[in-house]
Design a protein around this motif. Structure first.
Motif, mmCIF file in Angstrom:
data_model
loop_
_atom_site.group_PDB
_atom_site.id
_atom_site.type_symbol
_atom_site.label_atom_id
_atom_site.label_comp_id
_atom_site.label_asym_id
_atom_site.label_seq_id
_atom_site.Cartn_x
_atom_site.Cartn_y
_atom_site.Cartn_z
ATOM 1 N N ASN A 1 5.158 11.600 3.620
ATOM 2 C CA ASN A 1 3.857 12.199 3.621
ATOM 3 C C ASN A 1 2.943 11.506 2.507
ATOM 4 N N LEU A 2 2.905 10.141 2.707
ATOM 5 C CA LEU A 2 2.259 9.348 1.572
ATOM 6 C C LEU A 2 0.655 9.493 1.676
ATOM 7 N N PRO A 3 0.051 9.213 0.529
ATOM 8 C CA PRO A 3 -1.373 9.555 0.488
ATOM 9 C C PRO A 3 -1.991 7.848 1.004
ATOM 10 N N LEU A 4 -1.946 7.457 2.135
ATOM 11 C CA LEU A 4 -2.268 6.335 2.627
ATOM 12 C C LEU A 4 -3.131 6.278 3.967
ATOM 13 N N VAL A 5 -4.029 5.609 3.955
ATOM 14 C CA VAL A 5 -4.888 5.342 5.303
ATOM 15 C C VAL A 5 -4.855 3.858 5.579
ATOM 16 N N CYS A 6 -4.402 3.723 6.876
ATOM 17 C CA CYS A 6 -4.413 2.170 7.434
ATOM 18 C C CYS A 6 -5.130 2.054 8.517
ATOM 19 N N VAL A 7 -5.991 1.069 8.387
ATOM 20 C CA VAL A 7 -7.314 0.995 9.339
ATOM 21 C C VAL A 7 -6.883 -0.512 10.009
ATOM 22 N N ARG B 1 -6.075 12.296 -0.142
ATOM 23 C CA ARG B 1 -6.277 12.798 -1.470
ATOM 24 C C ARG B 1 -5.653 14.087 -2.009
ATOM 25 N N SER B 2 -5.903 15.002 -0.829
ATOM 26 C CA SER B 2 -5.477 16.320 -1.182
ATOM 27 C C SER B 2 -3.995 16.782 -0.529
ATOM 28 N N GLY B 3 -3.339 15.627 -0.198
ATOM 29 C CA GLY B 3 -1.820 15.996 0.102
ATOM 30 C C GLY B 3 -1.594 16.078 1.470
ATOM 31 N N GLY B 4 -2.510 15.771 2.172
ATOM 32 C CA GLY B 4 -2.441 15.992 3.861
ATOM 33 C C GLY B 4 -1.630 14.836 4.471
ATOM 34 N N GLY B 5 -1.477 13.749 3.556
ATOM 35 C CA GLY B 5 -0.559 12.786 4.077
ATOM 36 C C GLY B 5 -1.497 11.660 4.889
ATOM 37 N N PRO B 6 -0.680 10.617 5.656
ATOM 38 C CA PRO B 6 -1.232 9.544 6.019
ATOM 39 C C PRO B 6 -2.184 9.627 7.314
ATOM 40 N N THR B 7 -2.749 8.343 7.882
ATOM 41 C CA THR B 7 -3.721 8.482 9.035
ATOM 42 C C THR B 7 -3.671 6.786 9.385
ATOM 43 N N GLN C 1 -0.205 12.426 -8.571
ATOM 44 C CA GLN C 1 -1.744 12.186 -8.689
ATOM 45 C C GLN C 1 -2.357 12.652 -7.469
ATOM 46 N N THR C 2 -2.549 13.889 -7.229
ATOM 47 C CA THR C 2 -3.459 14.263 -6.435
ATOM 48 C C THR C 2 -4.984 13.649 -6.576
ATOM 49 N N GLY C 3 -5.771 13.610 -5.726
ATOM 50 C CA GLY C 3 -7.002 13.115 -6.045
ATOM 51 C C GLY C 3 -7.245 11.522 -5.660
ATOM 52 N N ARG C 4 -6.100 10.946 -5.636
ATOM 53 C CA ARG C 4 -5.973 9.335 -5.482
ATOM 54 C C ARG C 4 -5.500 9.014 -3.984
ATOM 55 N N ALA C 5 -5.841 8.023 -3.262
ATOM 56 C CA ALA C 5 -5.175 7.744 -2.304
ATOM 57 C C ALA C 5 -5.535 6.210 -1.978
ATOM 58 N N VAL C 6 -4.884 5.578 -1.096
ATOM 59 C CA VAL C 6 -4.783 4.110 -0.859
ATOM 60 C C VAL C 6 -5.290 3.967 0.405
ATOM 61 N N LEU C 7 -5.939 2.687 0.593
ATOM 62 C CA LEU C 7 -6.671 2.277 1.756
ATOM 63 C C LEU C 7 -5.876 0.957 1.990
ATOM 64 N N THR C 8 -5.394 0.765 3.160
ATOM 65 C CA THR C 8 -5.161 -0.814 3.446
ATOM 66 C C THR C 8 -5.581 -1.012 5.001
ATOM 67 N N ALA D 1 0.644 -1.349 -0.051
ATOM 68 C CA ALA D 1 0.017 -0.041 0.122
ATOM 69 C C ALA D 1 0.815 1.494 -0.092
ATOM 70 N N ALA D 2 1.914 1.345 0.798
ATOM 71 C CA ALA D 2 2.744 2.516 0.791
ATOM 72 C C ALA D 2 3.326 2.729 -0.492
ATOM 73 N N GLY D 3 3.797 1.438 -1.079
ATOM 74 C CA GLY D 3 4.402 1.712 -2.625
ATOM 75 C C GLY D 3 3.512 2.229 -3.484
ATOM 76 N N VAL D 4 2.241 1.544 -3.403
ATOM 77 C CA VAL D 4 1.259 2.204 -4.467
ATOM 78 C C VAL D 4 0.994 3.756 -4.122
ATOM 79 N N ALA D 5 1.093 4.122 -2.865
ATOM 80 C CA ALA D 5 1.088 5.319 -2.469
ATOM 81 C C ALA D 5 2.293 6.361 -2.966
ATOM 82 N N THR D 6 3.403 5.686 -2.808
ATOM 83 C CA THR D 6 4.623 6.540 -3.374
ATOM 84 C C THR D 6 4.337 6.560 -4.902
ATOM 85 N N ALA D 7 3.858 5.563 -5.681
ATOM 86 C CA ALA D 7 3.826 5.821 -7.100
ATOM 87 C C ALA D 7 2.726 7.066 -7.500
ATOM 88 N N MET D 8 1.761 7.030 -6.561
ATOM 89 C CA MET D 8 0.897 8.148 -6.773
ATOM 90 C C MET D 8 1.418 9.570 -6.502
#
Lengths: 367, 326
Positions: free
Chosen positions: A184-190, A245-251, A154-161, A142-149
């Motif tokens: 500061n990757l576009p990643l959300v981990c639940v 998605r808007s560049g605010g980073g992971p949660t 590619q703002t407007g995209r994010a990864v959920l894992t 997931a972090a790798g996909v987010a790294t590619a984005m």
């Protein structure tokens, strides 16, 4: 001595275990049609789960990891995924996957032992990862996909894992959060904290008060939500995805619920589970929570809830039919075990492919 | 035409491919500012930027796992692990992630990834810096394993590895990183994978090796030629999948084989080559297959490593043994 760092972990809940609103509901939750939809999705999840168990018990499907009691975590999280987002699920992620667009019969195919179940046909989920079985490995994908984005702007995209609370003991979980924080990757981990890693209870996984605070060690925003409250899950994950998605980073979001089923169909929780704790957990479970709220509100009637059950069963049966039709009438040819190893099969392996095909053919011709 | 060492050829190949394909990125520990601990990525960050030559946090599993995710999005990561001895945390991701994703998704997702790592002994390095565990990778379906034995092959094979649509483990024999120089045209011409190179033609015995021990193998062939023994010398270059037909053709001609590997003998790549020859060309053999290998011992520290590694005399001794059969 001065304090050089301190932290807090907030806990988000909208509906308490008596289905009473304890906070001002987020805007989406004022739409009772939307809430009814979430209820139906959770009901579908539970119905599919029971059916999958029965298929396994009848010998018509392989080992299956149930989601009973955890429907709000998967449905709530998955409902936040957009067309351009990518889901990198773990093995108990069925409901999240279905929310994004994976077909339930594809999940049955996968757990029934057919790789085609991970060749998701819905264009919306073509980039989603298949279920990760090795624990915590998915967090790094997931972090790798987010790294590619991020690398491609590619703002407007994010990864959920997603991961279980037991999985957070793995180094790869922390390695993923760490790099997500630094970059500061576009990643959300639940974290689906369902209290159990097979037989090992959550308190034996960590000395932390919360699993959420493991994210604080990686410098990323981390919070806890009531995982039986689908409104809380959807609100927290939705906001985190929008931030990503808007560049605010992971949660990192820890959703607290209770695994009301065995770990998988190969497990027997009665060997270790506490019956009292399980009974208490049944009083907090997510369908009752939202169903009672909707009934109390007058948005649906109890009779309607029963009708929803019938509808869910019919919908599940349609998926089971597709599953059976596929495995019985359209099985994979045996050569398929070689056909996707590489873009082009090495010369050295071609003879083995021919051998398995010829043996299969001879066996079938021989009756 | 530049005259370069093996490691400079590695740099040249990465630089070339980054210049023509924006999806190619380099990541690893110290690959950016420092240009890599062996300087394999020297100058790449200055030229291609911090976004494409990425210094990562220090975590090998993360480097490999992250690369799987990036590759699944269509990027072409070249991941560097500093030493093969430190690949074990990444091994899980390489085996359960990189090698399997195409198969698991029936071709929906794939992993066009290169994992580079220096390997082998002979540079008096600290513990865990000298092993040759290429057989561990060669055992895994879904991976390709490649090692060059010369600057030209480093350039051509690395280009092929980067362009390959599947994960390639690219093993760099660090003992010969700066041993010889060759003139190489930076023309972007890749060498074929799954193809052995016949470095010397001969009639009496086939010597098969790869990586750094190609050096000793060729020296042994020189010595033996002086004694009237004609050796055919093959560099397998692609360890997996093996190009067996080239080896079979040679065995049909010579009837004798000696396999030279730096890795421990048991379960090594040489064992697989010997087994393939036994299965398919037994009747061409006039002597038992000889193997010169690292001993089945833990790679010794610097003081003793020369005793562990295949030396020229061990190779010539083994060849003379198989020459006793006719």
């Amino acid at each position: 001595m001065p304090t050089v760092a301190s932290f807090e972990v907030s806990y988000l809940q909208y509906l308490d275990e008596n289905s009473q609103a304890v906070n001002d509901l987020p805007d989406f939750a004022k739409d009772t049609n939307l809430l009814t939809g979430l209820y139906k999705d959770m009901l579908f999840a539970r119905t599919l789960d029971y059916r999958a168990m029965s298929l396994q018990r009848m010998g018509k499907m392989g080992t299956y990891p149930g989601t009973l009691g955890q429907e709000a975590v998967g449905v709530g999280s998955g409902s936040c995924l957009g067309d351009d987002d990518v889901l990198v699920p773990y093995y108990r992620g069925s409901n999240t996957m279905i929310q994004h667009g994976v077909k339930p019969h594809e999940l049955l195919l996968y757990w029934g032992g057919d790789e085609r179940g991970s060749d998701f046909k819905n264009p919306r989920v073509r980039q989603d990862f298949p279920i990760a079985v090795p624990i915590a490995t998915q967090c790094l994908h997931a972090a790798g996909v987010a790294t590619a984005m991020k690398a491609r702007g590619q703002t407007g995209r994010a990864v959920l894992t997603e991961i279980g609370e037991g999985g957070t003991s793995e180094g790869e979980f922390y390695e993923a959060l760490n790099v997500a924080g630094v970059w500061n990757l576009p990643l959300v981990c639940v974290i689906n904290n369902n209290q159990w890693a097979i037989s090992v209870p959550a308190e034996m996984q960590t000395a932390c008060e919360t699993f959420a605070q493991k994210g604080i060690a990686a410098g990323i925003e981390s919070l806890q939500v009531d995982g039986n409250d689908v409104i809380a899950v959807k609100d927290a994950v939705g906001r985190a995805m929008e931030k990503a998605r808007s560049g605010g980073g992971p949660t990192l979001i820890e959703a607290i619920c209770y695994r009301l089923c065995d770990h998988t169909t190969a497990d027997d929780a009665s060997r270790y589970d506490d019956p009292e704790a399980r009974e208490e957990a049944w009083a907090k479970e997510p369908l009752k929570r939202l169903g009672d709220y909707l009934v109390n509100l007058g948005a649906v009637t109890k009779k309607q809830l029963e009708e929803f059950e019938v509808e869910a069963k019919e919908a599940v049966e349609k998926e089971v039919e597709i599953y059976f039709d596929t495995i019985l009438n359209n099985p994979q040819p045996v050569g398929a075990m070689f056909d996707y190893l590489y873009a082009e099969l090495p010369e050295k392996t071609k003879a083995q492919r021919e051998e398995v095909i010829a043996r299969d053919l001879r066996a079938r011709e021989g009756g | 035409m530049p005259t370069v060492t093996l490691i400079e050829a590695v740099t040249m190949a990465m630089d070339h491919e980054m210049s023509v394909d924006e999806d190619v990125v380099v990541l690893g520990e110290d690959v950016g500012r420092n240009g890599g601990v062996f300087r394999a990525t020297d100058g790449l960050q200055e030229k291609h930027g911090e976004d494409r030559v990425i210094d990562t946090p220090l975590a090998e599993a993360m480097i490999a796992g992250l690369s799987v995710g990036m590759a699944a999005q269509g990027m072409k990561p070249i991941a560097e692990l500093q030493f093969m001895g430190f690949m074990f945390p990444a091994f899980n991701q390489i085996v359960t992630g990189a090698a399997r994703l195409r198969n698991r998704t029936r071709g929906r997702l794939s992993v066009p990834l290169v994992v580079r790592m220096p390997y082998g002994g002979g540079i008096h390095a600290p513990e865990h810096h000298s092993e040759s565990t290429e057989a561990l990778f060669a055992h895994i379906p879904g991976l390709k394993v490649v090692t060059p034995s010369s600057p030209a092959r480093a350039y051509g094979l690395l280009l092929a590895a980067i362009r390959d649509p599947d994960p390639v483990i690219f093993l760099e024999p660090k003992r010969i990183y700066r041993m010889v120089k060759q003139e190489i045209e930076d023309d972007g011409e890749a060498y074929p994978l799954e193809t052995c190179f016949i470095d010397r033609e001969g009639d009496d015995v086939t010597l098969v090796s790869w990586g750094a021990t190609m050096h000793e193998t060729l020296l042994a062939a020189d010595e033996l030629a002086d004694e009237g023994i004609s050796c055919e010398v093959i560099d397998i270059a692609t360890i997996a999948p093996l190009d067996m037909p080239t080896i079979f053709d040679s065995v049909e001609k010579t009837g004798r084989v000696v396999i030279v590997q730096e890795a421990a003998k048991t379960g090594g790549v040489g064992s697989e080559i010997a087994a393939e020859i036994s299965e398919h060309r037994l009747m061409s053999l006039i002597a038992p297959i000889g193997r010169v290998a690292g001993y089945d011992a833990i790679m010794p520290l610097a003081k003793m490593e020369r005793h562990y590694m295949p030396q020229v005399v061990r190779i010539t001794d083994e060849v003379k043994k198989v020459m006793d059969y006719s």
